[in-house]
Scaffold this motif. Structure first.
Motif, short mmCIF file in Angstrom:
data_model
loop_
_atom_site.label_atom_id
_atom_site.label_comp_id
_atom_site.label_asym_id
_atom_site.label_seq_id
_atom_site.Cartn_x
_atom_site.Cartn_y
_atom_site.Cartn_z
N TRP A 1 1.02 -1.29 0.30
CA TRP A 1 -0.38 0.26 0.01
C TRP A 1 0.46 1.09 0.18
O TRP A 1 0.20 2.53 -0.79
CB TRP A 1 -1.01 0.13 0.96
CG TRP A 1 -1.85 1.20 1.40
CD1 TRP A 1 -1.83 2.82 1.23
CD2 TRP A 1 -3.43 1.13 0.85
NE1 TRP A 1 -3.50 3.34 1.41
CE2 TRP A 1 -3.74 2.97 1.10
CE3 TRP A 1 -4.26 0.61 -0.11
CZ2 TRP A 1 -5.29 2.96 0.87
CZ3 TRP A 1 -5.03 0.58 -0.71
CH2 TRP A 1 -5.82 1.91 -0.40
N ALA A 2 1.97 1.17 1.77
CA ALA A 2 2.85 2.66 1.04
C ALA A 2 3.43 2.63 -0.66
O ALA A 2 4.50 3.64 -0.77
CB ALA A 2 3.64 2.27 1.84
N ALA A 3 3.48 1.72 -1.18
CA ALA A 3 4.60 2.00 -1.94
C ALA A 3 4.03 2.37 -3.07
O ALA A 3 4.35 2.97 -3.91
CB ALA A 3 5.99 0.27 -1.99
N ALA B 1 -2.71 9.58 2.30
CA ALA B 1 -2.02 8.44 1.77
C ALA B 1 -1.29 7.65 2.63
O ALA B 1 -1.86 6.17 1.90
CB ALA B 1 -1.42 8.64 0.10
N MET B 2 -0.47 7.45 3.12
CA MET B 2 0.74 6.52 3.83
C MET B 2 -0.05 6.34 4.99
O MET B 2 -0.16 5.27 5.68
CB MET B 2 2.31 6.90 3.98
CG MET B 2 2.67 7.45 2.91
SD MET B 2 2.91 6.11 1.58
CE MET B 2 4.49 6.73 0.54
N ARG B 3 -1.31 6.62 5.49
CA ARG B 3 -2.17 6.28 6.82
C ARG B 3 -2.20 4.60 7.11
O ARG B 3 -1.78 4.04 7.63
CB ARG B 3 -3.28 6.93 6.73
CG ARG B 3 -3.96 6.71 8.00
CD ARG B 3 -5.50 7.30 8.50
NE ARG B 3 -4.72 9.37 8.15
CZ ARG B 3 -6.08 9.78 8.55
NH1 ARG B 3 -6.83 9.99 8.10
NH2 ARG B 3 -5.66 11.62 8.40
N ARG B 4 -2.32 4.04 5.66
CA ARG B 4 -2.81 2.69 6.10
C ARG B 4 -1.59 1.86 5.89
O ARG B 4 -1.01 0.94 6.61
CB ARG B 4 -4.06 2.72 4.59
CG ARG B 4 -4.02 0.42 5.23
CD ARG B 4 -4.96 0.09 4.05
NE ARG B 4 -4.63 -1.07 3.73
CZ ARG B 4 -5.02 -1.89 2.65
NH1 ARG B 4 -6.36 -0.93 1.76
NH2 ARG B 4 -4.65 -3.43 2.28
N GLY B 5 -0.57 2.55 5.44
CA GLY B 5 0.58 1.64 4.84
C GLY B 5 1.23 1.74 6.27
O GLY B 5 1.76 2.18 7.11
N ALA B 6 2.75 0.61 5.23
CA ALA B 6 3.94 1.22 5.90
C ALA B 6 4.75 2.03 6.23
O ALA B 6 4.70 2.36 5.22
CB ALA B 6 4.40 0.01 6.54
N GLY C 1 10.84 -1.88 -10.21
CA GLY C 1 11.88 -1.75 -9.21
C GLY C 1 11.56 -0.66 -8.51
O GLY C 1 11.47 -0.31 -6.65
N LEU C 2 10.38 0.85 -9.22
CA LEU C 2 10.27 1.77 -8.05
C LEU C 2 8.49 0.82 -6.90
O LEU C 2 9.12 1.23 -5.59
CB LEU C 2 9.11 3.00 -9.15
CG LEU C 2 9.90 4.10 -9.39
CD1 LEU C 2 9.21 3.85 -10.38
CD2 LEU C 2 10.15 4.91 -8.92
#
Length: 340
Positions: free
Chosen positions: A196-198, A285-290, A312-313
């Motif tokens: 999710w974060a990436a 946007a990163m609230r859920r992600g690591a 790779g991104l």
């Protein structure tokens, strides 16, 4: 346990190792296509799951695949095609100063710097080398067309079957993996957060910055906005680079060509609105992600690009994040063993 059982188990393990090695060799040439299909399936999974409850797994996966091709892939391909066409237009539209005066000035500058003068023959040879390199690149690109077609087919099939059988695959991993159920679930949960974060977080921020940059460029009179939007989006996916590598040169170009007021306005707009949006939108946007360490993120992205290409991104940070997660799980297991 008999000696025959031990021999059978040893042979089974050796056979599993050999087949596993062969499987890796088979998948490696198509790794990027499979990963791309997996990323698309990950993004489309929430919609597919809702649809599957109504029409069944197979029909839902087929409908989601067709809808993704029609609504996402086809418009993106068209957008990239327009961007490439506009890129050519931008290059052709660049005003080049008088070449004779430029050459004289360049030779004088090189002479003052102590660099030997370059003869016309040397420049011709250099031009031939450059043109030969470009021709070779074009020929290589044409030769890659069959590979691209195979990759597209593999991506499409991976996308469809992961949508349809993704839950069954996860259940198989839980049942047959070497880890216990709780550790497997924790690893899958953290993988979901990393993805999710990436993927989602970075793409949302990059898309917003691309839109904001294009709006600013339109106001100050730039053309070929699709090219500038796509370029900004790609650059915004890269840490330490971002949209500033578009609006800063654009403001400089306006200042050099006499648009001082427009240049100042674009510079303020870019610094406050475009670059400032990252600080506001990214945490949401990163609230859920690591939350990855910034150094880990930078190394993961650029190292991932070097190993896996454009994908790779997204793959690089996930791999490094999973490495960190595995170390933490091992440390927790060690501490638990000591406590018992």
């Amino acid at each position: 346990m008999t000696d025959g059982d031990d021999a059978s188990r040893t042979a089974l393990r050796a056979l599993a190792l050999a087949v596993g090695a062969l499987s890796v060799l088979i998948v490696v040439p198509l790794f990027q296509a499979v990963v791309l299909g997996g990323l698309l399936a990950y993004l489309a999974a929430p919609v597919n799951e809702r649809l599957a409850r109504r029409v069944g797994a197979t029909a839902a996966a087929l409908a989601t695949t067709v809808a993704t091709l029609a609504v996402v892939v086809a418009p993106l391909a068209l957008l990239v095609g327009v961007a490439v066409d506009q890129a050519v237009s931008v290059v052709r539209g660049v005003e080049i100063p008088d070449t004779d005066s430029l050459a004289v000035g360049l030779r004088e500058w090189l002479g003052a710097a102590g660099v030997p003068a370059i003869s016309a023959g040397s420049l011709g040879d250099l031009g031939g080398i450059v043109l030969g390199g470009i021709t070779g690149q074009i020929t290589g690109a044409v030769g890659l067309l069959p590979t691209v077609a195979v990759g597209a087919v593999v991506t499409l099939f991976a996308f469809f079957y992961l949508l349809r059988d993704g839950d069954a695959l996860l259940a198989w991993v839980r049942a047959n993996g070497p880890l216990d159920a709780s550790t497997t679930d924790e690893l899958l949960r953290r993988t979901d957060d990393l993805l999710w974060a990436a993927v989602v977080g970075n793409v949302v921020v990059a898309a917003l910055q691309a839109v904001l940059t294009v709006l600013g460029l339109v106001v100050v009179g730039f053309d070929d906005i699709v090219f500038w939007g796509v370029l900004t989006f790609v650059l915004s996916l890269l840490p330490l680079i971002g949209a500033s590598f578009v609006w800063i040169p654009a403001a400089g170009y306006l200042a050099v060509t006499g648009g001082t007021v427009a240049a100042a306005g674009l510079a303020v707009y870019g610094a406050v609105v475009v670059s400032g949006s990252d600080n506001v939108v990214r945490p949401l946007a990163m609230r859920r992600g690591a939350r990855l360490n910034p150094a880990l993120l930078v190394v993961g992205i650029f190292g991932g690009i070097a190993v896996f290409g454009f994908l790779g991104l997204f793959v690089g940070p996930v791999v490094l994040g999973l490495g960190k997660t595995l170390v933490e799980l091992l440390a927790a297991d060690r501490d638990g063993a000591r406590g018992s």
